[in-house]
Design an enzyme around this catalytic site. Structure first.
Site, PDB file in Angstrom:
ATOM      1  CG  ASP A 107      -0.164  -8.613  12.124  1.00  0.00           C
ATOM      2  OD1 ASP A 107      -0.876  -9.374  11.534  1.00  0.00           O
ATOM      3  OD2 ASP A 107      -0.621  -7.592  12.535  1.00  0.00           O
TER       4      ASP A 107
ATOM      5  CG  ASP B  37      -2.543 -12.022   9.373  1.00  0.00           C
ATOM      6  OD1 ASP B  37      -1.284 -11.964   9.323  1.00  0.00           O
ATOM      7  OD2 ASP B  37      -3.059 -11.070   9.867  1.00  0.00           O
TER       8      ASP B  37
ATOM      9  CB  SER C 170      -4.940  -7.568   9.638  1.00  0.00           C
ATOM     10  OG  SER C 170      -4.434  -8.492  10.443  1.00  0.00           O
TER      11      SER C 170
ATOM     12  CG  ASP D 234      -1.217  -7.624   8.568  1.00  0.00           C
ATOM     13  OD1 ASP D 234      -1.431  -8.713   9.019  1.00  0.00           O
ATOM     14  OD2 ASP D 234      -0.952  -6.592   9.410  1.00  0.00           O
TER      15      ASP D 234
END
Length: 447
Positions: free
Chosen positions: A246, A242, A101, A244
């Site tokens: 999400d 960010d 992440s 990833d």
């Protein structure tokens, strides 16, 4: 006691336990056995972000899954919410995202989605943990039943079309100048393309990943670059994802940051007025600002709080029938569209509000004045510093000083070796002093 899973999958420093190829192999075997059913060829989809260690972990997981008879569909770099969506779309039995992440490139992680696109429950994760350290030799597939692995063409286009269709069919972003910062991460191809296809003039940042630069001085956790670019090109909006994708942070045309609390307020009010809100309120975590709770109360809406982690927000949303939830950090969960936080879709919903109201981003997104809130992180090497008498007394004293008009949240991070000390209240000086006092005691105990 969990040995591998934290609040968002398994996470750690790459090539150090548990983020090693050996553990990833066993994780693939264990998770594959959990989701292996007779009667048809079981399949798993695997996506990843752009970290160098993704190659190692991806190949180890493929070996684990195929060794127990699952076919593997490889998506390549894809946002976490895209993996969740494609798990359902491709009728897979399991989805896997390889990502840490917002963490630096040296970290990595493995998180799972069930066939319904939702993150696995604590109970299933514990069952997988039980299998990881067991002897699985006798449960390997026969040589004739091994799984196959292949890369899937067109997965990016599937997700782009999916994201675009969350907007009204006739809506166009033509005339809007959008700066998009993809954090050199998983959305570096799909996010700019989706915005361009919707008609926006797109200025892209963080779209040159090299394996090392994910989240480095860019993205939702480091917004200086996107703020500067918004000023430079006189953009209407900045969007910072960010690693990833999400989570999302919005930058208005004046260069001011709009966090997840403000974004949830924007969507909640818009959906309430259009009759799309499925419950009289939203779901957020204990970290969301008291100002959000007060603002929603003025609209006749409630704020249900969960512990930190978008998976817990989603669980409460599903249990109680909410369709808007999220975290201050920028995880925005809109369950009409997605099963997890989706930074691109959240940004598109904000753009829809801008279009519908024909107002600037600063006018649309500044819904309330946040209550003074201070967060301080204390790193620790081990042990349980929160359980010492000194720390407990300091916490009790802090709560007493803040009184009924303030809030205090102290917790251990589920993804990093940190103790997070957060306080908020109307008296900014008092809030700051309380946080510093508690953080000092925690640091002394941690030492």
């Amino acid at each position: 006691m969990r040995r591998y899973f934290g609040t968002d999958g398994i996470r750690g420093t790459a090539n150090i336990h548990p983020m090693t190829a050996e553990v990833a192999l066993k994780v693939g075997m264990a998770a594959g056995l959990m989701f292996r059913n007779g009667g048809y060829r079981n399949r798993v989809v695997i996506g990843k972000d752009t970290r160098l260690s993704g190659y190692m972990l991806e190949n180890a997981l493929v070996a684990g899954f195929t060794s127990v008879g699952l076919d593997v569909f490889l998506l390549g770099p894809m946002p976490t919410p895209a993996v969740a969506m494609l798990t359902r779309s491709l009728r897979a039995d399991l989805g896997v995202m390889i990502s840490a992440s917002h963490n630096p490139f040296g970290d990595n992680g493995i998180k799972f989605f069930g066939p319904d696109g939702y993150k696995l429950s604590d109970e299933i994760e514990l069952q997988i943990e039980g299998l990881i350290d067991s002897d699985l030799t006798s449960r390997l597939s026969a040589s004739t039943d091994l799984g196959r692995a292949k890369r899937i063409d067109g997965a990016q286009q599937r997700y782009i079309e999916f994201a675009k269709r969350t907007l009204p069919r006739e809506m166009s972003l033509e005339g809007l100048r959008v700066v998009i910062d993809c954090a050199n991460g998983a959305a570096y191809k799909v996010a700019p393309e989706a915005l361009w296809e919707l008609g926006a003039e797109v200025v892209s940042l963080g779209v040159a990943p090299d394996g090392f630069n994910i989240n480095r001085d860019c993205g939702s956790t480091s917004t200086e670059a996107v703020v500067a670019k918004v000023h430079e090109v006189r953009a209407d909006i900045g969007i910072a994802l960010d690693g990833d994708a999400d989570r999302v942070i919005i930058i208005d045309e004046q260069g001011r940051t709009v966090d997840g609390d403000q974004l949830m307020a924007v969507v909640a009010e818009s959906w309430q007025s259009s009759g799309r809100l499925s419950a009289p309120g939203i779901v957020a975590t204990v970290m969301s600002n008291l100002g959000l709770e007060r603002y929603l109360g003025g609209l006749g809406l409630s704020l249900a709080r969960t512990k930190v982690g978008d998976r817990y927000v989603v669980e409460h949303m599903r249990a109680e029938g909410y369709n808007v939830g999220g975290e201050q950090s920028g995880h925005i969960v809109l369950s009409d569209f997605a099963t997890t936080g989706d930074g691109l879709i959240a940004a598109l919903q904000v753009l829809a509000c801008v279009r519908e109201q024909n107002r600037s981003v600063s006018e649309v997104c500044r819904k309330f004045e946040p209550v003074p809130q201070v967060l301080k992180n204390v790193r620790y090497a081990g042990g349980t510093p929160l359980e010492t008498d000194r720390v407990r007394l300091a916490i009790d004293d802090g709560r007493s000083r803040l009184g009924k008009d303030g809030r205090l949240v102290i917790r251990a991070s589920g993804t990093e070796p940190l103790i997070r000390v957060m306080a908020e209240g109307d008296d900014a000086a008092l809030v700051n002093q309380v946080v510093n006092d508690i953080a000092d005691v925690v640091a002394q105990s941690a030492a």
